[in-house]
Design an enzyme around this catalytic site. Structure first.
Site, PDB file in Angstrom:
ATOM      1  N   LYS A  53       0.900  -1.022   0.168  1.00 50.50           N
ATOM      2  CA  LYS A  53      -0.046   0.051  -0.254  1.00 50.50           C
ATOM      3  C   LYS A  53       0.843   1.203  -0.108  1.00 50.50           C
ATOM      4  O   LYS A  53       0.623   2.036  -0.796  1.00 50.50           O
ATOM      5  CB  LYS A  53      -0.923   0.055   1.233  1.00 50.50           C
ATOM      6  CG  LYS A  53      -2.059  -1.079   1.089  1.00 50.50           C
ATOM      7  CD  LYS A  53      -2.798  -1.279   2.525  1.00 50.50           C
ATOM      8  CE  LYS A  53      -3.737  -2.385   2.291  1.00 50.50           C
ATOM      9  NZ  LYS A  53      -4.503  -2.811   3.267  1.00 50.50           N
ATOM     10  N   GLN A  97      -4.721  -1.230   9.700  1.00 51.91           N
ATOM     11  CA  GLN A  97      -4.553  -2.513   9.265  1.00 51.91           C
ATOM     12  C   GLN A  97      -4.968  -3.665  10.179  1.00 51.91           C
ATOM     13  O   GLN A  97      -4.707  -3.573  11.460  1.00 51.91           O
ATOM     14  CB  GLN A  97      -3.017  -2.880   8.926  1.00 51.91           C
ATOM     15  CG  GLN A  97      -2.881  -4.325   8.049  1.00 51.91           C
ATOM     16  CD  GLN A  97      -3.673  -4.200   6.540  1.00 51.91           C
ATOM     17  OE1 GLN A  97      -3.553  -3.121   6.000  1.00 51.91           O
ATOM     18  NE2 GLN A  97      -3.643  -5.426   5.969  1.00 51.91           N
ATOM     19  N   ASP A 120     -10.820   3.294   3.891  1.00 48.99           N
ATOM     20  CA  ASP A 120     -11.065   1.876   3.595  1.00 48.99           C
ATOM     21  C   ASP A 120     -12.531   1.591   3.599  1.00 48.99           C
ATOM     22  O   ASP A 120     -13.258   0.576   3.206  1.00 48.99           O
ATOM     23  CB  ASP A 120     -10.631   1.326   5.228  1.00 48.99           C
ATOM     24  CG  ASP A 120      -9.599   0.233   5.050  1.00 48.99           C
ATOM     25  OD1 ASP A 120      -9.259  -0.364   3.826  1.00 48.99           O
ATOM     26  OD2 ASP A 120      -8.860  -0.263   5.883  1.00 48.99           O
TER      27      ASP A 120
END
Ligand code: GUN
Length: 281
Positions: A53, A97, A120
């Protein structure tokens, strides 16, 4: 018949080039789009995802900050970091995460992220916005699947889409996105009886279970579009999806490969969401 391949790497390249162009335009206005990625603990898969990422951000001209913390970080300390990032004007997107260590309530952490920075798309406010068709960030993996359908100019109106899997991250939002494009949607899961009878009716199948060979050639209607969200390892340790690719490609009209399908699209849509967060200011 051999299915056409929907190439997630090629499509990602196109979309990332557009992100880079828009990032350059933002920079000219003095705004550097910034993503903060927070990793707690040493989960090996998470470390790889996070590295990918951050690298994707760099390649597309986005600023990224990687914050790494030991697995012993307390929930209160993590919430304090999220709060600081919410107030940091250089950060437009925040990604914590998952999975988090067991002593941290992941739901509480996600809800602490400002919805304006929830790239997200996991916040309840983002999920609610998708549900009622209001603007908000869409979860990256199903969003990427929608872009793959768009790339082949597939008109979902009146089509039967079968989603296998009901996770909050993929299955449920996927079903809502397909519904928003006027498909008739069936959500299947571990309690579904006679999965094959349903998938055989499907014009589009999205497999998002996390188990090999959930979808085999005998379960697919000729010409159907098959999207494989799975990320598994076969007996030889090779990456594979939820779909028996070699068998299904002989029946389907379109199919996404693993690797090189949905995987790269997930990161691409994270870049798109981050850029949009920065553009919205
Ligand atoms: N863990 C596995 N996939 C994801 C993802 O897309 N976002 C976050 N935050 N954690 C993940």
């Amino acid at each position: 018949m051999t299915a056409h391949i929907i190439d997630g790497i090629a499509l990602s390249k196109q979309l990332r080039a557009d992100v880079a162009k828009r990032a350059t335009a933002l920079r000219a206005r003095g705004v550097v789009p910034g993503l903060a990625v927070v990793l707690v603990g040493e989960n090996p898969a998470s470390q790889v995802y996070v590295r990918n990422k951050v690298k994707a951000c760099e390649d597309s001209g986005l600023h990224s900050v990687l914050e790494r913390y030991p697995a012993t970080l307390s929930e209160a300390e993590l919430l304090a970091r999220v709060d600081a990032l919410n107030r940091d004007p250089a950060i437009h997107g925040i990604l914590v995460q998952l999975p988090l260590p067991a002593h941290i309530d992941a739901h509480k952490v996600i809800e602490a992220i400002s919805p304006a920075k929830d790239v997200d798309g996991f916040h309840v406010a983002s999920a609610g916005a998708l549900m009622v068709g209001q603007p908000g960030f869409w979860p990256c993996t199903p969003y990427g699947c929608m872009k793959m359908l768009e790339s082949i100019n597939y008109d979902l109106k009146g089509k039967h889409a079968v989603v296998i899997g009901r996770s909050n991250i993929v299955g449920k939002p996927m079903a809502l996105m397909l519904l928003q494009k006027n498909a008739t949607v069936t959500i299947c899961h571990s309690g579904t009886q006679n999965l094959k009878a349903l998938t055989l009716q499907a014009d589009v199948v999205v497999a998002a279970v996390g188990k090999r060979n959930v979808l085999t050639a005998d379960m697919v209607k000729p010409g159907a579009v098959v999207i494989d969200v799975g990320m598994n390892r076969n007996d030889e340790g090779k990456l594979c999806g939820d779909v028996d690719f070699d068998g299904v490609k002989e029946v389907a009209g379109w199919i996404t490969p693993v690797p090189g399908g949905v995987g790269p699209m997930t990161i691409t849509m994270l870049l798109v969401n981050t850029l949009e967060a920065a553009e919205r200011g």
